[in-house]
Design a protein around this motif. Structure first.
Motif, short mmCIF file in Angstrom:
data_model
loop_
_atom_site.label_atom_id
_atom_site.label_comp_id
_atom_site.label_asym_id
_atom_site.label_seq_id
_atom_site.Cartn_x
_atom_site.Cartn_y
_atom_site.Cartn_z
N ALA A 1 40.36 44.52 33.01
CA ALA A 1 39.90 46.24 33.78
C ALA A 1 40.57 46.98 32.95
O ALA A 1 40.04 48.31 33.65
CB ALA A 1 41.04 45.46 35.38
N LEU A 2 41.14 46.43 32.59
CA LEU A 2 42.95 48.02 32.08
C LEU A 2 42.68 48.04 29.94
O LEU A 2 43.01 48.33 29.88
CB LEU A 2 44.00 47.55 32.65
N GLY A 3 42.12 47.16 29.83
CA GLY A 3 41.44 47.51 28.29
C GLY A 3 42.41 46.22 27.33
O GLY A 3 41.73 46.70 26.19
N GLY A 4 42.34 44.92 27.86
CA GLY A 4 42.88 43.92 27.55
C GLY A 4 41.64 42.95 27.00
O GLY A 4 40.83 43.22 27.28
N SER A 5 41.97 41.67 27.20
CA SER A 5 41.15 41.27 26.82
C SER A 5 41.27 38.95 26.91
O SER A 5 42.65 39.50 26.86
CB SER A 5 40.50 40.52 24.86
N CYS A 6 40.65 38.44 28.30
CA CYS A 6 41.27 36.78 27.83
C CYS A 6 39.68 36.95 27.64
O CYS A 6 38.89 36.21 28.33
CB CYS A 6 41.32 36.93 29.67
N VAL A 7 40.67 34.92 26.90
CA VAL A 7 39.44 34.20 26.08
C VAL A 7 39.89 33.09 26.82
O VAL A 7 41.59 32.28 26.41
CB VAL A 7 39.61 34.96 24.76
N PRO A 8 39.46 31.84 26.17
CA PRO A 8 39.73 30.32 25.61
C PRO A 8 40.82 30.80 24.91
O PRO A 8 40.46 30.65 23.72
CB PRO A 8 38.58 29.74 25.59
N ASN A 9 41.36 29.47 24.65
CA ASN A 9 43.16 29.76 23.77
C ASN A 9 42.90 27.95 22.92
O ASN A 9 43.44 27.05 23.08
CB ASN A 9 44.44 28.87 24.53
N ASN A 10 41.36 27.89 22.51
CA ASN A 10 41.51 27.69 22.02
C ASN A 10 41.65 26.01 21.75
O ASN A 10 41.70 25.14 21.01
CB ASN A 10 42.13 27.26 19.81
N GLY A 11 40.64 25.62 22.59
CA GLY A 11 41.14 24.12 23.61
C GLY A 11 41.75 24.09 23.89
O GLY A 11 42.62 22.38 24.58
N LEU A 12 43.21 24.23 23.89
CA LEU A 12 44.13 24.02 24.06
C LEU A 12 44.93 24.73 25.90
O LEU A 12 44.18 25.86 26.87
CB LEU A 12 45.60 24.80 23.28
N CYS A 13 45.50 24.03 26.57
CA CYS A 13 45.10 24.06 28.15
C CYS A 13 47.16 24.02 27.82
O CYS A 13 47.65 23.01 27.47
CB CYS A 13 44.92 22.74 28.59
N GLU A 14 47.58 23.75 29.24
CA GLU A 14 48.51 24.79 30.09
C GLU A 14 48.70 23.84 31.12
O GLU A 14 48.10 24.96 32.68
CB GLU A 14 49.90 25.45 29.92
N VAL A 15 49.22 22.94 31.44
CA VAL A 15 49.64 22.07 32.88
C VAL A 15 51.17 22.08 33.52
O VAL A 15 51.49 21.74 32.84
CB VAL A 15 48.45 20.78 33.10
N SER A 16 50.53 22.12 34.79
CA SER A 16 51.99 22.01 34.96
C SER A 16 53.53 22.60 34.94
O SER A 16 53.05 23.64 34.34
CB SER A 16 52.14 20.50 35.16
N VAL A 17 54.44 22.81 35.44
CA VAL A 17 55.79 22.99 35.11
C VAL A 17 56.11 22.64 33.44
O VAL A 17 56.14 22.41 32.93
CB VAL A 17 57.17 22.69 35.78
N THR A 18 55.89 24.03 33.72
CA THR A 18 56.45 24.95 32.20
C THR A 18 57.15 25.06 32.02
O THR A 18 57.57 26.79 32.44
CB THR A 18 55.04 24.63 31.27
N THR A 19 58.28 25.34 30.44
CA THR A 19 59.52 26.89 30.79
C THR A 19 58.73 28.09 29.66
O THR A 19 58.29 27.92 28.55
CB THR A 19 60.14 25.68 29.62
#
Length: 263
Positions: free
Chosen positions: A85-103
């Motif tokens: 909405a404010l001029g940035g972008s959001c796209v798929p992360n090259n097939g990578l996922c982050e799942v569950s508790v992450t540091t």
């Protein structure tokens, strides 16, 4: 006594196994806000107690929006929506996922906003200081997208090895700290100066919610990633956060209230 009126734009519905126990996302976020507000109120006298109401707007199915956003003290949206909405972008992360508790690694500005003057990790019951320029923060994750381009005037304050933009802030135009403060090794930034705070992760997710979500999405995640996520749904081994699986309540929730002016 301060009474806050908040609104949340609902862009999704929990899977049935989650909704049956924990409610919809408005109820899940309401639980986060109430849990993080409790210790704040515990430190205040009776006449200074903070209360809140949360109104939900289904912007996908019912296409409803707040009739007047100015009536609210705060709006809850996802980082991806804000970025687009404010001029940035959001796209798929090259097939990578982050799942569950992450540091998440916080830079100096992130450390000033979320934490203490030094990184301290609780490992196997002991406390170890970390690098002065980083502080760790643990959050529940469930995403395959990322925000590679932040909107103008936003500052990235947290990252992981596969998601460089995990947390970002934008300051009020009239209270933006000078660049020499923002770029210093220990910036002094009042939470009240923050206009927008976004996190890629899910401070609202608890261990039971994450476990149910992994079970529901195992076909998408694959058995290996799902199994790894289940191991961390209750937190990273050796680190507990005031009895919680991650920093969602005690850190992110507290900062949300600080941005609103209640903490």
């Amino acid at each position: 006594m301060a009474a806050f009126r908040l609104a949340i734009l609902l862009c999704d519905t929990p899977v049935p196994s989650i909704k049956a126990v924990h409610g919809d996302y408005m109820q899940i976020f309401e639980a986060l806000l109430a849990s993080s507000l409790a210790p704040i109120n515990a430190s205040k006298p009776d006449q200074a107690q903070v209360t809140f109401t949360l109104d939900g707007y289904d912007v996908v199915t019912e296409m409803t929006y707040p009739p007047d956003a100015e009536e609210y003290d705060g709006l809850l949206l996802t980082e991806s929506v804000i970025a687009r909405a404010l001029g940035g972008s959001c796209v798929p992360n090259n097939g990578l996922c982050e799942v569950s508790v992450t540091t998440i690694q916080l830079n100096a500005l992130g450390k000033a906003i979320f934490g203490k003057d030094e990184l301290v990790s609780s490992l196997y019951g002991k406390r170890y200081p970390g690098p002065a320029h980083f502080r760790q923060q643990d959050l529940q994750q469930m995403h395959r997208d990322h925000v590679p381009t932040s909107p103008p005037n936003f500052h990235i304050i947290g990252s992981t090895s596969i998601t460089p933009n995990h947390v970002m802030v934008m300051f009020h135009p009239w209270s933006t700290p000078p660049l020499e403060v923002l770029n210093s090794s220990s910036p002094n930034v009042p939470l009240s100066s923050i206009h927008i705070l976004t996190v890629q992760g899910h401070p609202e997710f608890t261990e039971p919610i994450m476990s149910k979500l992994i079970d529901a999405r195992v076909g998408i995640l694959g058995e290996e990633l799902a199994a790894d996520g289940r191991l961390r749904a209750g937190g990273i081994f050796g680190r507990r956060h005031d009895g919680q699986a991650c920093d969602g309540v005690r850190t992110v929730g507290k900062v949300i209230w600080g941005v609103l002016g209640a903490a």
